[in-house]
Design an enzyme around this catalytic site. Structure first.
Site: not given
Length: 620
Positions: A324-325, A353, A394, A462-463
Protein backbone atom coordinates in the site's frame (compact mmCIF):
# COMPACT_ATOMS: atom_id res chain seq x y z
CA UNK A 1 4.05 -6.55 -19.37
CA UNK A 2 6.30 -3.72 -20.38
CA UNK A 3 6.65 -1.78 -23.62
CA UNK A 4 10.36 -1.09 -23.39
CA UNK A 5 12.07 0.70 -26.27
CA UNK A 6 15.09 -0.65 -28.06
CA UNK A 7 18.50 0.13 -26.64
CA UNK A 8 19.88 3.66 -26.81
CA UNK A 9 21.54 2.55 -30.03
CA UNK A 10 22.17 2.12 -32.96
CA UNK A 11 22.81 5.72 -33.82
CA UNK A 12 23.45 5.16 -37.54
CA UNK A 13 21.76 2.45 -39.59
CA UNK A 14 24.39 2.73 -42.31
CA UNK A 15 27.14 4.98 -43.48
CA UNK A 16 24.81 6.38 -46.13
CA UNK A 17 22.61 8.03 -43.49
CA UNK A 18 25.11 10.83 -42.95
CA UNK A 19 24.60 12.17 -46.45
CA UNK A 20 20.81 12.25 -46.36
CA UNK A 21 18.75 15.39 -45.90
CA UNK A 22 15.35 15.41 -44.32
CA UNK A 23 13.45 17.26 -47.03
CA UNK A 24 12.65 15.57 -50.34
CA UNK A 25 11.88 17.89 -53.19
CA UNK A 26 8.88 17.92 -55.52
CA UNK A 27 10.61 17.60 -58.88
CA UNK A 28 7.59 17.01 -61.09
CA UNK A 29 6.93 20.46 -62.46
CA UNK A 30 8.31 23.96 -62.67
CA UNK A 31 6.65 26.51 -60.43
CA UNK A 32 5.64 29.73 -62.16
CA UNK A 33 7.29 33.00 -61.12
CA UNK A 34 5.52 35.29 -58.71
CA UNK A 35 5.49 38.98 -59.45
CA UNK A 36 8.74 40.24 -57.93
CA UNK A 37 8.41 42.78 -55.15
CA UNK A 38 11.52 44.53 -56.38
CA UNK A 39 13.72 44.28 -59.44
CA UNK A 40 16.86 42.18 -59.29
CA UNK A 41 19.06 45.25 -59.77
CA UNK A 42 18.39 45.85 -56.04
CA UNK A 43 19.27 42.29 -54.99
CA UNK A 44 21.92 39.65 -55.65
CA UNK A 45 22.11 35.86 -55.49
CA UNK A 46 25.48 34.12 -55.09
CA UNK A 47 26.29 30.41 -55.25
CA UNK A 48 28.90 28.36 -53.38
CA UNK A 49 29.63 24.65 -53.33
CA UNK A 50 29.75 23.96 -49.60
CA UNK A 51 31.09 20.39 -49.87
CA UNK A 52 31.75 17.62 -52.37
CA UNK A 53 31.91 13.93 -51.42
CA UNK A 54 32.59 12.51 -54.88
CA UNK A 55 29.20 10.94 -55.55
CA UNK A 56 27.40 14.17 -54.73
CA UNK A 57 27.75 17.68 -53.38
CA UNK A 58 26.11 20.35 -51.24
CA UNK A 59 25.31 23.70 -52.87
CA UNK A 60 24.19 26.94 -51.23
CA UNK A 61 22.62 30.11 -52.60
CA UNK A 62 22.66 33.41 -50.68
CA UNK A 63 20.11 36.08 -51.61
CA UNK A 64 20.89 39.63 -50.46
CA UNK A 65 18.73 42.75 -50.59
CA UNK A 66 21.15 45.46 -51.81
CA UNK A 67 18.41 48.06 -52.24
CA UNK A 68 16.84 50.60 -49.91
CA UNK A 69 13.37 49.04 -49.55
CA UNK A 70 12.26 45.60 -48.38
CA UNK A 71 11.80 42.59 -50.63
CA UNK A 72 8.58 40.69 -49.98
CA UNK A 73 9.53 37.57 -51.95
CA UNK A 74 12.35 36.07 -54.00
CA UNK A 75 12.76 33.48 -56.75
CA UNK A 76 16.14 32.18 -57.96
CA UNK A 77 16.49 30.34 -61.29
CA UNK A 78 19.50 28.61 -62.82
CA UNK A 79 20.53 25.93 -65.29
CA UNK A 80 22.61 22.83 -64.65
CA UNK A 81 24.33 20.89 -67.45
CA UNK A 82 23.06 17.41 -68.27
CA UNK A 83 24.07 14.93 -65.58
CA UNK A 84 23.89 17.45 -62.73
CA UNK A 85 20.70 17.67 -60.70
CA UNK A 86 19.23 18.67 -57.35
CA UNK A 87 18.18 15.69 -55.20
CA UNK A 88 16.98 17.39 -52.01
CA UNK A 89 16.97 20.83 -50.44
CA UNK A 90 16.08 23.01 -47.50
CA UNK A 91 14.87 26.56 -46.69
CA UNK A 92 13.33 26.97 -50.17
CA UNK A 93 10.82 25.22 -52.42
CA UNK A 94 12.99 23.90 -55.26
CA UNK A 95 11.57 22.40 -58.45
CA UNK A 96 13.11 21.34 -61.74
CA UNK A 97 12.16 20.70 -65.34
CA UNK A 98 14.75 19.37 -67.81
CA UNK A 99 17.97 21.15 -66.77
CA UNK A 100 16.29 24.28 -65.40
CA UNK A 101 15.84 24.76 -61.64
CA UNK A 102 13.73 27.23 -59.67
CA UNK A 103 13.84 28.01 -55.93
CA UNK A 104 11.11 30.05 -54.25
CA UNK A 105 11.16 31.39 -50.72
CA UNK A 106 9.31 29.67 -47.90
CA UNK A 107 6.45 31.54 -46.23
CA UNK A 108 8.73 32.44 -43.34
CA UNK A 109 11.86 33.70 -45.15
CA UNK A 110 10.56 35.69 -48.12
CA UNK A 111 10.80 39.16 -46.58
CA UNK A 112 14.26 40.74 -46.72
CA UNK A 113 14.99 44.13 -45.19
CA UNK A 114 17.61 46.35 -46.87
CA UNK A 115 21.02 44.77 -46.37
CA UNK A 116 19.57 41.46 -45.11
CA UNK A 117 20.48 38.05 -46.52
CA UNK A 118 18.90 34.60 -46.61
CA UNK A 119 20.57 31.30 -47.50
CA UNK A 120 19.04 28.10 -48.84
CA UNK A 121 20.80 24.91 -49.79
CA UNK A 122 20.50 21.60 -51.55
CA UNK A 123 22.22 18.29 -52.14
CA UNK A 124 22.95 17.32 -55.74
CA UNK A 125 24.50 14.76 -58.02
CA UNK A 126 26.97 15.39 -60.84
CA UNK A 127 29.81 17.86 -61.15
CA UNK A 128 28.40 20.77 -63.15
CA UNK A 129 28.18 24.42 -62.05
CA UNK A 130 25.08 26.63 -62.32
CA UNK A 131 24.73 29.05 -65.23
CA UNK A 132 22.14 31.59 -66.40
CA UNK A 133 21.23 32.71 -62.88
CA UNK A 134 18.17 34.94 -62.51
CA UNK A 135 16.78 36.55 -59.37
CA UNK A 136 13.17 37.76 -59.57
CA UNK A 137 13.54 37.71 -63.36
CA UNK A 138 16.69 39.84 -63.51
CA UNK A 139 20.42 39.23 -63.26
CA UNK A 140 21.65 37.57 -60.08
CA UNK A 141 24.52 40.06 -59.74
CA UNK A 142 22.27 43.12 -59.94
CA UNK A 143 23.71 44.11 -63.31
CA UNK A 144 23.26 43.43 -67.00
CA UNK A 145 25.49 40.36 -67.19
CA UNK A 146 24.61 36.79 -66.27
CA UNK A 147 25.61 35.23 -63.92
CA UNK A 148 27.85 38.01 -62.52
CA UNK A 149 31.27 37.99 -60.90
CA UNK A 150 32.47 35.26 -58.61
CA UNK A 151 32.25 35.52 -54.82
CA UNK A 152 35.53 35.66 -52.86
CA UNK A 153 37.29 32.58 -51.57
CA UNK A 154 37.34 31.57 -47.92
CA UNK A 155 39.99 33.30 -45.79
CA UNK A 156 42.46 31.16 -43.89
CA UNK A 157 41.43 29.70 -40.54
CA UNK A 158 42.17 32.42 -37.98
CA UNK A 159 44.91 32.00 -35.42
CA UNK A 160 44.55 33.24 -31.84
CA UNK A 161 47.17 35.11 -29.81
CA UNK A 162 47.43 37.51 -26.89
CA UNK A 163 44.59 35.69 -25.09
CA UNK A 164 43.59 37.31 -21.77
CA UNK A 165 40.62 37.08 -19.41
CA UNK A 166 38.64 39.46 -21.60
CA UNK A 167 40.21 39.64 -25.07
CA UNK A 168 41.84 37.73 -27.93
CA UNK A 169 43.73 38.79 -31.06
CA UNK A 170 42.77 37.00 -34.30
CA UNK A 171 44.81 36.85 -37.50
CA UNK A 172 44.12 35.16 -40.84
CA UNK A 173 45.47 34.85 -44.36
CA UNK A 174 43.73 36.92 -47.02
CA UNK A 175 40.97 35.66 -49.30
CA UNK A 176 41.14 36.08 -53.07
CA UNK A 177 38.61 37.47 -55.55
CA UNK A 178 38.56 38.17 -59.28
CA UNK A 179 37.64 41.83 -58.67
CA UNK A 180 39.21 42.47 -55.27
CA UNK A 181 38.44 42.10 -51.55
CA UNK A 182 36.56 44.93 -49.85
CA UNK A 183 36.62 43.80 -46.18
CA UNK A 184 36.09 40.91 -43.78
CA UNK A 185 33.29 40.01 -41.39
CA UNK A 186 34.49 38.48 -38.11
CA UNK A 187 31.96 35.97 -36.73
CA UNK A 188 31.80 34.75 -33.14
CA UNK A 189 29.57 31.75 -32.62
CA UNK A 190 28.17 32.41 -36.11
CA UNK A 191 27.15 36.02 -35.33
CA UNK A 192 29.02 39.01 -36.79
CA UNK A 193 30.95 41.01 -34.20
CA UNK A 194 33.02 43.25 -36.50
CA UNK A 195 33.82 44.23 -40.10
CA UNK A 196 37.48 45.08 -40.77
CA UNK A 197 39.55 45.95 -43.82
CA UNK A 198 42.73 44.19 -42.67
CA UNK A 199 43.49 40.61 -41.69
CA UNK A 200 43.66 41.05 -37.92
CA UNK A 201 41.10 41.89 -35.23
CA UNK A 202 41.18 42.06 -31.43
CA UNK A 203 37.90 41.08 -29.77
CA UNK A 204 37.47 42.70 -26.34
CA UNK A 205 34.80 42.62 -23.65
CA UNK A 206 34.86 38.82 -23.32
CA UNK A 207 34.14 36.77 -20.19
CA UNK A 208 36.93 35.04 -18.27
CA UNK A 209 37.17 31.27 -18.49
CA UNK A 210 34.72 31.08 -21.40
CA UNK A 211 34.82 29.17 -24.70
CA UNK A 212 34.35 31.07 -27.97
CA UNK A 213 34.49 30.05 -31.62
CA UNK A 214 35.59 32.42 -34.41
CA UNK A 215 35.32 32.32 -38.20
CA UNK A 216 36.00 34.95 -40.87
CA UNK A 217 34.14 35.72 -44.12
CA UNK A 218 35.36 37.94 -46.97
CA UNK A 219 33.37 40.51 -48.98
CA UNK A 220 34.26 41.57 -52.52
CA UNK A 221 33.83 44.99 -54.10
CA UNK A 222 30.26 44.03 -55.13
CA UNK A 223 29.55 43.23 -51.47
CA UNK A 224 29.24 39.52 -52.16
CA UNK A 225 30.25 37.26 -49.28
CA UNK A 226 32.23 34.09 -49.80
CA UNK A 227 32.35 30.92 -47.68
CA UNK A 228 33.40 31.20 -44.05
CA UNK A 229 36.84 30.14 -42.94
CA UNK A 230 37.60 27.21 -40.72
CA UNK A 231 36.71 27.76 -37.07
CA UNK A 232 39.13 28.66 -34.30
CA UNK A 233 38.13 27.71 -30.75
CA UNK A 234 39.37 30.05 -28.03
CA UNK A 235 39.06 29.84 -24.27
CA UNK A 236 39.75 33.02 -22.33
CA UNK A 237 41.95 32.75 -19.27
CA UNK A 238 40.70 32.79 -15.68
CA UNK A 239 37.18 31.96 -14.56
CA UNK A 240 35.68 28.69 -13.36
CA UNK A 241 36.31 25.84 -15.82
CA UNK A 242 33.52 23.70 -14.42
CA UNK A 243 30.19 22.97 -16.14
CA UNK A 244 28.15 25.05 -13.72
CA UNK A 245 25.21 22.78 -12.86
CA UNK A 246 27.38 19.88 -11.73
CA UNK A 247 27.86 18.79 -8.14
CA UNK A 248 30.15 21.69 -7.27
CA UNK A 249 32.22 24.57 -8.68
CA UNK A 250 34.93 23.39 -11.04
CA UNK A 251 33.83 19.75 -10.96
CA UNK A 252 33.17 17.52 -13.95
CA UNK A 253 29.90 15.82 -14.86
CA UNK A 254 30.14 12.02 -14.63
CA UNK A 255 26.80 10.73 -15.87
CA UNK A 256 25.42 7.28 -16.56
CA UNK A 257 22.21 6.03 -18.15
CA UNK A 258 20.03 3.69 -16.09
CA UNK A 259 17.63 1.75 -18.34
CA UNK A 260 14.15 0.96 -17.04
CA UNK A 261 14.10 -2.38 -18.90
CA UNK A 262 17.35 -3.49 -17.24
CA UNK A 263 15.33 -4.75 -14.26
CA UNK A 264 13.94 -7.58 -16.40
CA UNK A 265 16.24 -9.98 -18.28
CA UNK A 266 19.41 -8.21 -17.25
CA UNK A 267 18.41 -8.29 -13.58
CA UNK A 268 20.11 -4.93 -13.00
CA UNK A 269 18.51 -2.76 -10.34
CA UNK A 270 19.22 0.56 -8.65
CA UNK A 271 20.85 -1.37 -5.79
CA UNK A 272 23.57 -2.48 -8.22
CA UNK A 273 24.71 1.14 -8.48
CA UNK A 274 25.46 0.96 -4.76
CA UNK A 275 26.98 -2.52 -4.51
CA UNK A 276 29.26 -1.93 -7.52
CA UNK A 277 30.71 1.22 -5.96
CA UNK A 278 29.54 3.25 -8.95
CA UNK A 279 27.14 5.51 -7.02
CA UNK A 280 30.03 7.07 -5.12
CA UNK A 281 31.87 7.85 -8.37
CA UNK A 282 29.16 9.46 -10.51
CA UNK A 283 27.46 12.84 -10.30
CA UNK A 284 24.31 12.31 -12.40
CA UNK A 285 21.95 9.57 -13.58
CA UNK A 286 19.72 9.70 -16.67
CA UNK A 287 16.71 7.45 -16.21
CA UNK A 288 15.78 6.08 -19.66
CA UNK A 289 13.23 6.37 -21.12
CA UNK A 290 9.95 8.18 -20.99
CA UNK A 291 7.98 8.19 -24.22
CA UNK A 292 7.05 11.13 -26.48
CA UNK A 293 3.65 10.57 -28.05
CA UNK A 294 0.55 12.60 -28.81
CA UNK A 295 2.56 15.80 -28.44
CA UNK A 296 3.35 15.00 -24.81
CA UNK A 297 5.85 13.40 -22.45
CA UNK A 298 4.37 10.13 -21.19
CA UNK A 299 5.42 7.27 -18.90
CA UNK A 300 7.50 4.60 -20.60
CA UNK A 301 6.95 1.54 -18.40
CA UNK A 302 4.76 2.11 -15.35
CA UNK A 303 5.53 -1.30 -13.85
CA UNK A 304 9.30 -0.85 -13.84
CA UNK A 305 9.07 2.85 -13.06
CA UNK A 306 6.80 2.93 -10.00
CA UNK A 307 4.76 -0.25 -9.55
CA UNK A 308 7.23 -3.13 -9.13
CA UNK A 309 7.50 -4.24 -5.49
CA UNK A 310 11.06 -4.76 -4.22
CA UNK A 311 11.97 -7.29 -1.58
CA UNK A 312 14.33 -6.40 1.24
CA UNK A 313 17.34 -8.07 -0.38
CA UNK A 314 16.71 -6.17 -3.66
CA UNK A 315 16.26 -2.79 -2.02
CA UNK A 316 18.93 -0.11 -1.65
CA UNK A 317 18.29 0.28 2.09
CA UNK A 318 17.31 -3.33 2.86
CA UNK A 319 13.66 -2.44 3.47
CA UNK A 320 10.98 -4.23 1.47
CA UNK A 321 8.16 -2.41 -0.31
CA UNK A 322 4.64 -2.78 1.10
CA UNK A 323 1.55 -3.32 -0.98
CA UNK A 324 0.00 0.00 0.00
CA UNK A 325 2.94 2.40 -0.21
CA UNK A 326 2.36 5.30 -2.66
CA UNK A 327 5.56 4.81 -4.70
CA UNK A 328 7.45 1.63 -5.53
CA UNK A 329 9.56 0.49 -8.50
CA UNK A 330 12.81 2.06 -9.66
CA UNK A 331 11.63 5.56 -8.79
CA UNK A 332 11.40 4.65 -5.10
CA UNK A 333 14.77 2.91 -5.25
CA UNK A 334 16.30 6.02 -6.81
CA UNK A 335 14.84 8.05 -3.97
CA UNK A 336 16.59 5.72 -1.51
CA UNK A 337 19.83 5.96 -3.50
CA UNK A 338 19.74 9.77 -3.29
CA UNK A 339 19.22 9.55 0.45
CA UNK A 340 22.40 7.48 0.70
CA UNK A 341 24.33 9.53 -1.88
CA UNK A 342 22.91 13.08 -1.68
CA UNK A 343 25.41 14.43 -4.22
CA UNK A 344 23.72 12.53 -7.08
CA UNK A 345 21.29 14.38 -9.35
CA UNK A 346 18.79 12.43 -11.47
CA UNK A 347 17.19 13.42 -14.78
CA UNK A 348 14.31 11.71 -16.55
CA UNK A 349 15.23 11.08 -20.18
CA UNK A 350 12.55 11.07 -22.87
CA UNK A 351 12.79 9.69 -26.39
CA UNK A 352 15.71 7.51 -27.41
CA UNK A 353 16.07 5.58 -30.65
CA UNK A 354 12.66 3.91 -30.58
CA UNK A 355 10.62 6.70 -29.04
CA UNK A 356 11.92 9.74 -30.95
CA UNK A 357 9.19 9.63 -33.58
CA UNK A 358 6.89 11.80 -31.48
CA UNK A 359 9.14 14.84 -31.19
CA UNK A 360 8.13 16.25 -34.58
CA UNK A 361 4.51 16.56 -33.49
CA UNK A 362 5.44 17.74 -30.00
CA UNK A 363 7.54 20.68 -31.17
CA UNK A 364 4.67 22.07 -33.22
CA UNK A 365 3.58 23.51 -29.87
CA UNK A 366 6.75 23.73 -27.74
CA UNK A 367 5.05 25.42 -24.80
CA UNK A 368 2.35 22.75 -24.53
CA UNK A 369 4.98 20.02 -24.88
CA UNK A 370 7.11 21.57 -22.12
CA UNK A 371 4.05 21.85 -19.87
CA UNK A 372 3.25 18.15 -20.33
CA UNK A 373 6.83 17.16 -19.51
CA UNK A 374 6.92 19.41 -16.45
CA UNK A 375 3.63 18.03 -15.16
CA UNK A 376 4.98 14.48 -15.48
CA UNK A 377 8.48 15.03 -14.09
CA UNK A 378 7.11 17.12 -11.22
CA UNK A 379 4.28 14.72 -10.39
CA UNK A 380 3.95 14.91 -6.57
CA UNK A 381 4.47 11.14 -6.29
CA UNK A 382 8.10 11.42 -7.44
CA UNK A 383 8.95 15.11 -7.81
CA UNK A 384 11.73 14.80 -5.22
CA UNK A 385 13.40 12.03 -7.24
CA UNK A 386 14.17 14.12 -10.32
CA UNK A 387 16.38 17.19 -10.72
CA UNK A 388 15.51 17.94 -14.33
CA UNK A 389 14.78 16.59 -17.79
CA UNK A 390 16.87 15.15 -20.63
CA UNK A 391 15.55 15.05 -24.22
CA UNK A 392 17.00 12.32 -26.46
CA UNK A 393 15.69 13.26 -29.91
CA UNK A 394 17.20 11.05 -32.59
CA UNK A 395 17.27 13.17 -34.71
CA UNK A 396 15.91 16.73 -35.14
CA UNK A 397 15.54 17.79 -38.78
CA UNK A 398 17.13 14.52 -39.93
CA UNK A 399 16.56 10.77 -40.09
CA UNK A 400 16.93 8.10 -37.42
CA UNK A 401 14.41 5.29 -37.02
CA UNK A 402 12.01 7.83 -38.57
CA UNK A 403 12.66 11.09 -40.43
CA UNK A 404 11.91 14.57 -39.08
CA UNK A 405 11.39 17.69 -41.20
CA UNK A 406 10.59 20.23 -38.48
CA UNK A 407 13.45 22.55 -39.51
CA UNK A 408 16.77 23.67 -38.01
CA UNK A 409 15.16 25.87 -35.34
CA UNK A 410 12.86 23.21 -33.86
CA UNK A 411 15.41 21.87 -31.37
CA UNK A 412 16.25 25.36 -30.13
CA UNK A 413 12.57 26.21 -29.78
CA UNK A 414 12.01 23.04 -27.78
CA UNK A 415 14.87 23.72 -25.38
CA UNK A 416 13.82 27.36 -24.96
CA UNK A 417 10.34 26.22 -23.96
CA UNK A 418 11.75 23.61 -21.59
CA UNK A 419 13.94 26.15 -19.83
CA UNK A 420 11.08 28.63 -19.57
CA UNK A 421 8.91 25.96 -17.91
CA UNK A 422 11.45 24.11 -15.77
CA UNK A 423 13.19 27.30 -14.63
CA UNK A 424 16.73 27.92 -13.43
CA UNK A 425 16.69 25.39 -10.58
CA UNK A 426 16.16 22.32 -12.78
CA UNK A 427 18.62 20.77 -15.21
CA UNK A 428 17.69 20.86 -18.91
CA UNK A 429 19.91 18.68 -21.12
CA UNK A 430 19.81 16.63 -24.32
CA UNK A 431 21.54 13.75 -26.04
CA UNK A 432 22.70 14.76 -29.50
CA UNK A 433 24.11 13.30 -32.67
CA UNK A 434 27.86 13.03 -33.20
CA UNK A 435 27.62 13.00 -37.01
CA UNK A 436 30.23 15.57 -38.05
CA UNK A 437 30.23 14.65 -41.74
CA UNK A 438 29.84 17.47 -44.25
CA UNK A 439 26.17 18.34 -44.42
CA UNK A 440 25.47 15.75 -41.72
CA UNK A 441 23.21 15.78 -38.69
CA UNK A 442 25.10 18.39 -36.66
CA UNK A 443 24.80 20.79 -39.60
CA UNK A 444 21.01 20.34 -39.69
CA UNK A 445 20.26 21.97 -36.31
CA UNK A 446 20.87 25.28 -34.54
CA UNK A 447 22.63 23.71 -31.56
CA UNK A 448 24.43 26.94 -30.69
CA UNK A 449 21.09 28.73 -30.43
CA UNK A 450 19.79 26.01 -28.11
CA UNK A 451 22.91 26.02 -25.91
CA UNK A 452 21.91 29.22 -24.10
CA UNK A 453 18.90 27.39 -22.62
CA UNK A 454 20.70 24.14 -21.78
CA UNK A 455 23.02 22.87 -19.07
CA UNK A 456 24.87 20.45 -21.33
CA UNK A 457 24.80 18.17 -24.39
CA UNK A 458 25.41 14.42 -24.19
CA UNK A 459 27.25 13.97 -27.51
CA UNK A 460 26.69 10.35 -28.55
CA UNK A 461 30.23 9.64 -29.70
CA UNK A 462 29.67 5.93 -30.24
CA UNK A 463 27.84 3.66 -32.70
CA UNK A 464 29.61 5.27 -35.63
CA UNK A 465 30.24 1.85 -37.18
CA UNK A 466 28.84 -1.61 -36.58
CA UNK A 467 27.29 -4.73 -38.06
CA UNK A 468 24.28 -2.78 -39.27
CA UNK A 469 26.70 -2.68 -42.23
CA UNK A 470 26.71 -6.48 -42.30
CA UNK A 471 29.64 -6.96 -44.70
CA UNK A 472 31.84 -4.39 -42.97
CA UNK A 473 34.36 -2.97 -43.28
CA UNK A 474 35.22 -3.65 -39.66
CA UNK A 475 35.83 -0.44 -37.75
CA UNK A 476 35.78 0.79 -34.13
CA UNK A 477 32.31 1.96 -33.16
CA UNK A 478 33.65 4.74 -30.94
CA UNK A 479 36.83 6.18 -32.52
CA UNK A 480 38.26 9.18 -30.71
CA UNK A 481 39.98 10.46 -33.87
CA UNK A 482 40.02 9.76 -37.57
CA UNK A 483 42.50 7.28 -39.02
CA UNK A 484 43.64 6.16 -42.50
CA UNK A 485 40.91 4.01 -44.00
CA UNK A 486 38.08 5.12 -41.71
CA UNK A 487 34.85 4.19 -43.56
CA UNK A 488 33.19 7.61 -43.22
CA UNK A 489 34.81 11.03 -42.83
CA UNK A 490 33.49 12.98 -39.86
CA UNK A 491 32.48 9.88 -37.89
CA UNK A 492 34.71 10.29 -34.84
CA UNK A 493 34.59 12.01 -31.47
CA UNK A 494 37.20 14.71 -32.08
CA UNK A 495 35.53 16.04 -35.23
CA UNK A 496 32.10 15.96 -33.60
CA UNK A 497 33.27 17.99 -30.60
CA UNK A 498 35.13 20.40 -32.90
CA UNK A 499 32.03 20.95 -35.04
CA UNK A 500 29.86 21.72 -32.01
CA UNK A 501 32.50 24.20 -30.79
CA UNK A 502 32.72 25.79 -34.23
CA UNK A 503 28.96 26.22 -34.27
CA UNK A 504 29.25 28.15 -31.01
CA UNK A 505 28.46 25.59 -28.30
CA UNK A 506 30.72 26.21 -25.26
CA UNK A 507 33.16 23.39 -24.54
CA UNK A 508 32.04 23.08 -20.92
CA UNK A 509 28.52 22.27 -22.14
CA UNK A 510 29.75 19.25 -24.12
CA UNK A 511 30.05 15.78 -22.55
CA UNK A 512 32.01 13.02 -24.27
CA UNK A 513 30.06 9.78 -24.75
CA UNK A 514 31.42 6.33 -23.85
CA UNK A 515 29.80 2.99 -24.71
CA UNK A 516 30.00 0.25 -22.06
CA UNK A 517 29.61 -2.38 -24.80
CA UNK A 518 31.21 -3.52 -28.02
CA UNK A 519 30.02 -3.91 -31.59
CA UNK A 520 31.10 -6.88 -33.62
CA UNK A 521 31.05 -8.81 -36.88
CA UNK A 522 31.49 -12.48 -37.72
CA UNK A 523 33.04 -14.15 -40.76
CA UNK A 524 36.12 -11.93 -40.46
CA UNK A 525 39.57 -13.13 -41.50
CA UNK A 526 41.54 -9.89 -41.16
CA UNK A 527 42.73 -8.92 -37.70
CA UNK A 528 43.31 -5.22 -38.44
CA UNK A 529 40.33 -2.89 -38.98
CA UNK A 530 38.98 -2.67 -42.51
CA UNK A 531 38.23 -6.35 -43.04
CA UNK A 532 35.14 -7.83 -44.67
CA UNK A 533 32.50 -9.78 -42.76
CA UNK A 534 29.47 -11.99 -43.32
CA UNK A 535 27.19 -10.52 -40.65
CA UNK A 536 26.78 -9.60 -37.01
CA UNK A 537 28.68 -11.49 -34.32
CA UNK A 538 26.51 -13.36 -31.79
CA UNK A 539 25.52 -11.31 -28.73
CA UNK A 540 23.80 -12.15 -25.46
CA UNK A 541 20.80 -9.89 -26.06
CA UNK A 542 21.24 -8.65 -29.62
CA UNK A 543 23.38 -9.78 -32.55
CA UNK A 544 26.35 -7.48 -33.13
CA UNK A 545 26.34 -6.07 -29.57
CA UNK A 546 27.91 -7.39 -26.36
CA UNK A 547 28.59 -5.94 -22.91
CA UNK A 548 32.12 -4.99 -21.86
CA UNK A 549 31.85 -7.29 -18.83
CA UNK A 550 31.48 -10.24 -21.21
CA UNK A 551 33.98 -9.20 -23.89
CA UNK A 552 36.82 -8.52 -21.46
CA UNK A 553 36.90 -12.27 -20.73
CA UNK A 554 35.63 -13.89 -23.95
CA UNK A 555 37.48 -11.70 -26.48
CA UNK A 556 40.24 -9.60 -24.88
CA UNK A 557 41.80 -6.78 -26.96
CA UNK A 558 44.38 -7.58 -29.61
CA UNK A 559 45.01 -4.00 -30.76
CA UNK A 560 44.08 -0.34 -30.49
CA UNK A 561 43.12 2.16 -33.19
CA UNK A 562 41.90 5.76 -32.95
CA UNK A 563 41.85 5.55 -29.16
CA UNK A 564 39.60 2.45 -29.01
CA UNK A 565 40.44 -1.23 -28.51
CA UNK A 566 39.58 -3.99 -30.95
CA UNK A 567 39.78 -7.77 -30.73
CA UNK A 568 39.65 -10.72 -33.12
CA UNK A 569 38.60 -14.05 -31.63
CA UNK A 570 38.21 -16.83 -34.16
CA UNK A 571 36.10 -15.33 -36.94
CA UNK A 572 34.53 -12.68 -34.68
CA UNK A 573 35.82 -9.09 -34.60
CA UNK A 574 34.84 -6.64 -31.84
CA UNK A 575 35.64 -3.06 -30.88
CA UNK A 576 35.05 -1.64 -27.42
CA UNK A 577 36.49 0.65 -24.77
CA UNK A 578 38.52 -0.61 -21.83
CA UNK A 579 39.69 1.10 -18.63
CA UNK A 580 42.90 2.02 -20.45
CA UNK A 581 41.23 3.58 -23.50
CA UNK A 582 38.66 5.34 -21.31
CA UNK A 583 41.48 6.83 -19.24
CA UNK A 584 43.03 8.22 -22.43
CA UNK A 585 39.68 9.58 -23.61
CA UNK A 586 39.12 11.32 -20.26
CA UNK A 587 42.54 12.94 -20.55
CA UNK A 588 41.54 14.19 -24.00
CA UNK A 589 38.21 15.49 -22.63
CA UNK A 590 40.07 17.43 -19.96
CA UNK A 591 42.49 18.82 -22.53
CA UNK A 592 39.51 20.01 -24.57
CA UNK A 593 37.97 21.66 -21.46
CA UNK A 594 34.83 19.57 -21.84
CA UNK A 595 32.21 19.55 -19.10
CA UNK A 596 32.78 15.87 -18.41
CA UNK A 597 31.61 12.52 -19.79
CA UNK A 598 28.59 10.23 -19.87
CA UNK A 599 28.09 6.58 -20.71
CA UNK A 600 25.53 4.12 -22.06
CA UNK A 601 24.83 2.26 -19.84
CA UNK A 602 25.44 0.91 -16.30
CA UNK A 603 24.48 -2.68 -17.20
CA UNK A 604 27.53 -3.18 -19.43
CA UNK A 605 30.04 -2.60 -16.62
CA UNK A 606 31.61 -5.21 -14.36
CA UNK A 607 30.16 -6.04 -10.93
CA UNK A 608 32.79 -3.80 -9.33
CA UNK A 609 32.24 -0.92 -11.78
CA UNK A 610 35.70 -0.78 -13.33
CA UNK A 611 34.63 1.36 -16.32
CA UNK A 612 32.91 3.90 -14.04
CA UNK A 613 36.08 3.93 -11.97
CA UNK A 614 38.13 4.75 -15.08
CA UNK A 615 35.84 7.68 -15.95
CA UNK A 616 35.92 9.01 -12.40
CA UNK A 617 39.70 8.73 -12.08
CA UNK A 618 40.36 10.03 -15.58
CA UNK A 619 38.26 13.18 -15.18
CA UNK A 620 39.61 13.88 -11.69
Amino acid sequence: MNSQPALHRPRFRSRAVAGLTALLLPLAALVGLATPAQAADSATATYTKASDWGTGFEGKWTVKNTGTTSLSSWTVEWDFPAGTAVTSGWDADITGAANHWTAKNKTWNGTLAPGATVTFGFNGTGSGAPTGCKLNGGSCDGGPSVPGDNPPSAPGTPTASEITNTSVKLSWTAATDDKGIKNYDVLRGGAKVATVTGTTYTNTGLTAGTDYSYTVQARDTADQTGPVSGARAVRTTGGDPGPGPGPGPGSKVKLGYFTEWGVYGRNYHVKNLDTSGSAAKITHINYAFGNVTGGKCTVGDSYADYEKAYTADQSVDGVADTWDQPLRGSFNQLRKLKAKYPHIKILWSFGGWTWSGGFGQAVQNPAAFAQSCYDLVEDPRWADVFDGIDLDWEYPNACGLTCDTSGPASFKNMMQAMRAKFGANNLVTAATTADASAGGKIDKVDYAGAAQYMDWFNVMTYDFFGAFAAQGPTAPHSPLTSYPGIPQAGFNSAEAIAKFKAQGVPANKLLLGIGFYGRGWTGVTQEAPGGTATGAAPGTYEAGIEDYKVLKNTCPPTGTIAGTSYAKCGSNWWSYDTPATITSKMAWANQQSLGGAFFWDFTGDTANGELVTAINSGLG
